[in-house]
Design an enzyme around this catalytic site. Structure first.
Site, PDB file in Angstrom:
ATOM      1  N   ALA A 123      11.189  15.093  80.040  1.00 37.59           N
ATOM      2  CA  ALA A 123      10.836  14.956  81.465  1.00 37.59           C
ATOM      3  C   ALA A 123       9.616  15.811  81.786  1.00 37.59           C
ATOM      4  O   ALA A 123       9.532  16.969  81.360  1.00 37.59           O
ATOM      5  CB  ALA A 123      12.014  15.401  82.339  1.00 37.59           C
TER       6      ALA A 123
ATOM      7  N   LYS B  70      13.378  40.160  83.775  1.00 36.58           N
ATOM      8  CA  LYS B  70      13.865  40.382  82.401  1.00 36.58           C
ATOM      9  C   LYS B  70      14.806  41.592  82.364  1.00 36.58           C
ATOM     10  O   LYS B  70      15.817  41.589  81.657  1.00 36.58           O
ATOM     11  CB  LYS B  70      12.682  40.581  81.453  1.00 36.58           C
TER      12      LYS B  70
HETATM   13  N1  LIG Z   1       4.474  30.676  78.784  1.00 35.16           N
HETATM   14  C1  LIG Z   1       5.129  31.595  78.114  1.00 35.16           C
HETATM   15  O1  LIG Z   1       4.594  32.263  77.215  1.00 35.16           O
HETATM   16  C2  LIG Z   1       6.603  31.825  78.407  1.00 35.16           C
HETATM   17  C3  LIG Z   1       7.290  32.822  77.692  1.00 35.16           C
HETATM   18  C4  LIG Z   1       8.660  33.000  77.925  1.00 35.16           C
HETATM   19  C5  LIG Z   1       9.294  32.211  78.859  1.00 35.16           C
HETATM   20  N2  LIG Z   1       8.584  31.274  79.557  1.00 35.16           N
HETATM   21  C6  LIG Z   1       9.301  30.468  80.551  1.00 35.16           C
HETATM   22  O2  LIG Z   1       9.351  29.113  80.097  1.00 35.16           O
HETATM   23  C7  LIG Z   1       9.309  28.242  81.224  1.00 35.16           C
HETATM   24  C8  LIG Z   1       8.147  27.257  81.038  1.00 35.16           C
HETATM   25  O3  LIG Z   1       6.926  27.981  80.997  1.00 35.16           O
HETATM   26  P1  LIG Z   1       5.530  27.259  80.636  1.00 35.16           P
HETATM   27  O4  LIG Z   1       4.560  28.357  80.475  1.00 35.16           O
HETATM   28  O5  LIG Z   1       5.738  26.273  79.571  1.00 35.16           O
HETATM   29  O6  LIG Z   1       5.249  26.470  82.022  1.00 35.16           O
HETATM   30  P2  LIG Z   1       4.154  25.331  82.264  1.00 35.16           P
HETATM   31  O7  LIG Z   1       3.107  25.360  81.230  1.00 35.16           O
HETATM   32  O8  LIG Z   1       3.769  25.437  83.705  1.00 35.16           O
HETATM   33  O9  LIG Z   1       4.971  23.971  82.063  1.00 35.16           O
HETATM   34  C9  LIG Z   1       5.915  23.495  82.966  1.00 35.16           C
HETATM   35  C10 LIG Z   1       6.275  22.077  82.541  1.00 35.16           C
HETATM   36  O10 LIG Z   1       7.351  21.630  83.372  1.00 35.16           O
HETATM   37  C11 LIG Z   1       7.032  20.350  83.927  1.00 35.16           C
HETATM   38  N3  LIG Z   1       7.690  20.278  85.229  1.00 35.16           N
HETATM   39  C12 LIG Z   1       7.554  21.138  86.258  1.00 35.16           C
HETATM   40  N4  LIG Z   1       8.367  20.769  87.273  1.00 35.16           N
HETATM   41  C13 LIG Z   1       9.010  19.669  86.848  1.00 35.16           C
HETATM   42  C14 LIG Z   1       9.980  18.822  87.437  1.00 35.16           C
HETATM   43  N5  LIG Z   1      10.475  19.031  88.672  1.00 35.16           N
HETATM   44  N6  LIG Z   1      10.438  17.769  86.713  1.00 35.16           N
HETATM   45  C15 LIG Z   1       9.981  17.524  85.459  1.00 35.16           C
HETATM   46  N7  LIG Z   1       9.065  18.308  84.838  1.00 35.16           N
HETATM   47  C16 LIG Z   1       8.592  19.352  85.545  1.00 35.16           C
HETATM   48  C17 LIG Z   1       5.530  20.295  83.991  1.00 35.16           C
HETATM   49  O11 LIG Z   1       5.127  18.959  83.957  1.00 35.16           O
HETATM   50  P3  LIG Z   1       3.563  18.518  83.907  1.00 35.16           P
HETATM   51  O12 LIG Z   1       3.099  18.921  82.535  1.00 35.16           O
HETATM   52  O13 LIG Z   1       3.573  17.062  84.064  1.00 35.16           O
HETATM   53  O14 LIG Z   1       2.902  19.267  85.004  1.00 35.16           O
HETATM   54  C18 LIG Z   1       5.165  21.054  82.704  1.00 35.16           C
HETATM   55  O15 LIG Z   1       5.170  20.179  81.606  1.00 35.16           O
HETATM   56  C19 LIG Z   1       9.183  29.132  82.450  1.00 35.16           C
HETATM   57  O16 LIG Z   1      10.459  29.363  82.982  1.00 35.16           O
HETATM   58  C20 LIG Z   1       8.610  30.423  81.895  1.00 35.16           C
HETATM   59  O17 LIG Z   1       8.963  31.561  82.674  1.00 35.16           O
HETATM   60  C21 LIG Z   1       7.264  31.071  79.337  1.00 35.16           C
END
Ligand SMILES: NC(=O)c1ccc[n+]([C@@H]2O[C@H](COP(=O)([O-])OP(=O)(O)OC[C@H]3O[C@@H](n4cnc5c(N)ncnc54)[C@H](OP(=O)(O)O)[C@@H]3O)[C@@H](O)[C@H]2O)c1
Length: 438
Positions: free
Chosen positions: A47, A209
Site C-alpha cells: 500500500a 524512543k
Molecule cells: N527513515 C528511517 O531511517 C527510519 C528509521 C527507523 C524508523 N523509521 C520509521 O519508519 C516509518 C517509515 O519511515 P520512512 O522514512 O520510510 O517514511 P517515508 O519515506 O515518508 O515513507 C512513507 C511511505 O508510506 C506511504 N504512506 C503514507 N501514508 C500512507 C497511507 N495513509 N496509506 C498508504 N501509504 C501511505 C507513503 O506513500 P507514497 O510513497 O506514495 O508517498 C510512503 O511510501 C516511520 O514510522 C519512521 O519513523 C524510519
C-alpha cells in the site's frame, strides 16, 4: 501461513525510505531467509499513497494499492508491516490488523510512544503479535537485546545517543566549529534529516524512543507529558567549545533509569555534557549507541546505524523472520512480560545530575562570591569555575560553573536568584552533566 511450501505472506504498508528497503532486501536475501526460517518471505500486497510515484524498487503494479485496508482485509496476508509513519492512520492500521488476527511489524516510534499501551493490550487480547525492532535505534537490535538477551536483569540504567540527525549536527559543531543552522542544512543535504527535521532537533524523536525503552525496561508506558524533552536547537558553539575545554562533549542524550530503592522512573532527553573519555563520546555522525546497565550483566554497549534504508530494513526483516517462525510453530502473541510496573515517572524537579552553567557577568570584583553564596545556600557544590581572560574590555564576560550533582528543582531555584543579581545578564545556558557511572 498456508500449507507447504511454507510462506509468510507479507502486506507492506509504505514504500518510502524504509519500505522500499524492506522490499529490496527481502528479495536480495530471499534464499538466506528461506534457509534460516524455513519459510519463503514473500510480499504479496503493497500500500502506498501515490501509485504513480517513481520508485527505486520494481513493484508489480497488480500488487500495489492505495488502500491499506486491503492489506488488513486480505485473507492471503499473514503479517502487515506498517511503515507509513505518523500517529493516527498508523494507529488505525495497526489496530485493524491486530483485530483481524494478523501479526504486525512496525518501525513507528511515534505511534508506540503515543498509543503503545493500547496497541500492546490489543495484541495480547487478539493473540496477534506486535513486533517493533526498527522503532528504536534503526539497525541496532536493542529491542531484542533488552527484551530477550537481558531478560535475567533488572535494568539499572540506559543512556542512549538515539537520534542520528542531532548527533550528526553536534558532531559537526564539535569537530569543525560549524554553527547549528549550517550543520542542520548539511544534514538535510546529505539526506540524514527529514525534510521537516522538527522531531529530530526538538528531541522528540529520541523522546519517543526513550518511552519505548522505558516500557521494555520497567513495564510502564509513560505518557509523553511525563517525559522531559529538550532538543539541540539552542546549543551554541560557545557552549560546545567550553564543554571541550572542560573535558566533555555535548551529545543529545536519552536517559532511562531507576534509582535503587526508588520505584519512580526517570525518562528524559536533553543535550548533555558527557566525559570525553567515555566511550559514548566517540559515537560520531549519524551513528547511534545505547549503553544498558543490568544488575546481573553489568555494563553493555550497542552501537551501529540508527537510521537509513538498509540498516532499518534489517531490523524489520528480523521481525519478519520471528513472525515466520512463530507462524510455523503456531505461536500467537508471545506475551512479553516486562519486569514490574514501576508506578509513576520521577518529576523533572527531582531528577539529579551535575550541571554546566554559563552566565554573562559584569567584569567587577565580588560577583563570583555572590553566586557562590547563592549556590551554597541551596546546598549545591561548585566543582570548577572558568572565567576566560577577556580579549578586549567588555561590560559583561562569560563565567562558566560546573556544579556537583543536585536536583533540577534546587538548581532552578538557585538559578532564579542568580539571574536576579544586578551583575548577571539574563542570557545564560544551563545543561546537564552526566557522569554515566550508574
Ligand atoms: N527513515 C528511517 O531511517 C527510519 C528509521 C527507523 C524508523 N523509521 C520509521 O519508519 C516509518 C517509515 O519511515 P520512512 O522514512 O520510510 O517514511 P517515508 O519515506 O515518508 O515513507 C512513507 C511511505 O508510506 C506511504 N504512506 C503514507 N501514508 C500512507 C497511507 N495513509 N496509506 C498508504 N501509504 C501511505 C507513503 O506513500 P507514497 O510513497 O506514495 O508517498 C510512503 O511510501 C516511520 O514510522 C519512521 O519513523 C524510519
Amino acid at each position: 501461513m498456508d500449507g507447504s511450501p511454507k510462506q509468510l505472506r507479507i502486506g507492506l504498508a509504505g514504500l518510502g525510505n524504509v519500505g522500499a528497503g524492506v522490499f529490496k532486501n527481502l528479495l536480495k536475501n530471499a534464499e538466506l531467509l528461506h534457509e534460516r526460517t524455513g519459510a519463503e518471505l514473500r510480499v504479496v500486497r503493497v500500500a502506498v499513497r501515490d501509485p504513480d510515484r517513481k520508485r527505486d524498487v520494481d513493484v508489480p503494479a497488480e500488487i500495489l494499492t492505495t488502500s491499506w485496508r486491503e492489506l488488513v482485509d486480505d485473507p492471503e496476508v499473514d503479517v502487515v508491516v506498517e511503515l507509513i509513519g505518523g500517529v493516527d492512520d498508523a494507529f488505525e492500521l495497526i489496530s485493524s490488523a491486530l483485530r483481524a488476527g494478523k501479526a504486525v511489524v512496525t518501525g513507528n516510534k511515534a505511534v508506540l510512544a503515543e498509543r503503545g499501551k493500547e496497541l500492546v493490550q490489543l495484541s495480547e487480547e487478539q493473540n496477534a503479535p506486535l513486533y517493533c525492532e526498527a522503532a528504536v535505534a534503526g539497525g541496532i537490535p536493542i529491542i531484542k537485546a533488552v527484551k530477550e538477551a537481558l531478560v535475567g536483569n533488572h535494568i539499572d540504567s540506559i543512556y542512549g545517543i538515539i537520534n542520528g540527525t542531532s548527533n550528526y549536527i553536534l558532531t559537526r559543531m564539535t569537530a569543525e566549529g560549524i554553527a547549528f543552522e549550517e550543520a542542520l542544512a548539511e544534514a538535510q543535504e546529505k539526506g540524514y534529516a527529514e525534510a521537516d527535521p522538527a522531531l529530530d532537533v526538538n528531541g522528540w524523536d529520541a523522546g519517543h524512543k526513550a518511552i519505548i525503552l522505558a516500557w521494555l525496561s520497567y513495564g510502564r508506558w509513560l505518557h509523553p507529558d511525563e517525559v522531559s524533552v529538550t532538543g539541540i536547537e539552542d546549543v551554541s558553539l560557545t557552549d560546545v567549545a567550553f564543554a571541550i575545554s572542560l573535558g566533555y562533549e555535548i551529545k543529545l542524550l536519552g536517559v532511562v533509569r531507576k534509582a535503587p530503592g526508588n520505584e519512580r522512573i526517570e525518562v528524559r532527553v536533553a543535550p548533555s555534557l558527557i566525559p570525553r573519555d567515555h566511550i559514548l563520546s566517540s559515537v560520531d555522525g549519524v551513528f547511534n549507541a545505547v549503553a544498558v546497565r543490568g544488575d546481573v550483566v553489568g555494563e553493555t554497549l550497542f552501537y551501529g546505524s540508527g537510521a537509513g534504508q538498509d540498516a532499518t530494513s534489517s531490523a524489520v526483516i528480523s521481525d519478519l523472520a520471528d513472525a515466520a517462525e512463530n507462524l510455523i510453530n503456531g505461536v500467537g502473541c508471545t506475551g512479553f512480560v516486562p519486569h514490574g510496573d514501576f508506578g509513576q515517572a520521577l518529576p523533572l524537579a527531582d531528577t539529579v545530575s551535575g550541571y554546566y552553567l554559563r552566565l554573562g557577568v559584569a567584569d567587577q570584583p565580588g560577583v563570583l562570591a555572590q553566586i557562590a553564596n547563592i549556590t551554597g545556600r541551596h546546598g549545591i557544590g561548585i566543582l570548577s569555575v572558568v572565567q576566560p581572560e577577556p580579549e578586549a574590555p567588555a561590560a559583561h564576560i562569560p563565567l562558566v560553573l560546573l556544579l556537583h550533582d543536585a536536583s533540577q528543582g534546587t538548581v532552578d531555584a538557585a538559578l532564579a536568584e542568580i539571574l536576579d543579581l544586578g551583575a548577571v545578564q539574563a542570557d545564560h545556558a544551563l545543561l546537564r552533566v552526566e557522569s554515566l557511572k550508574s
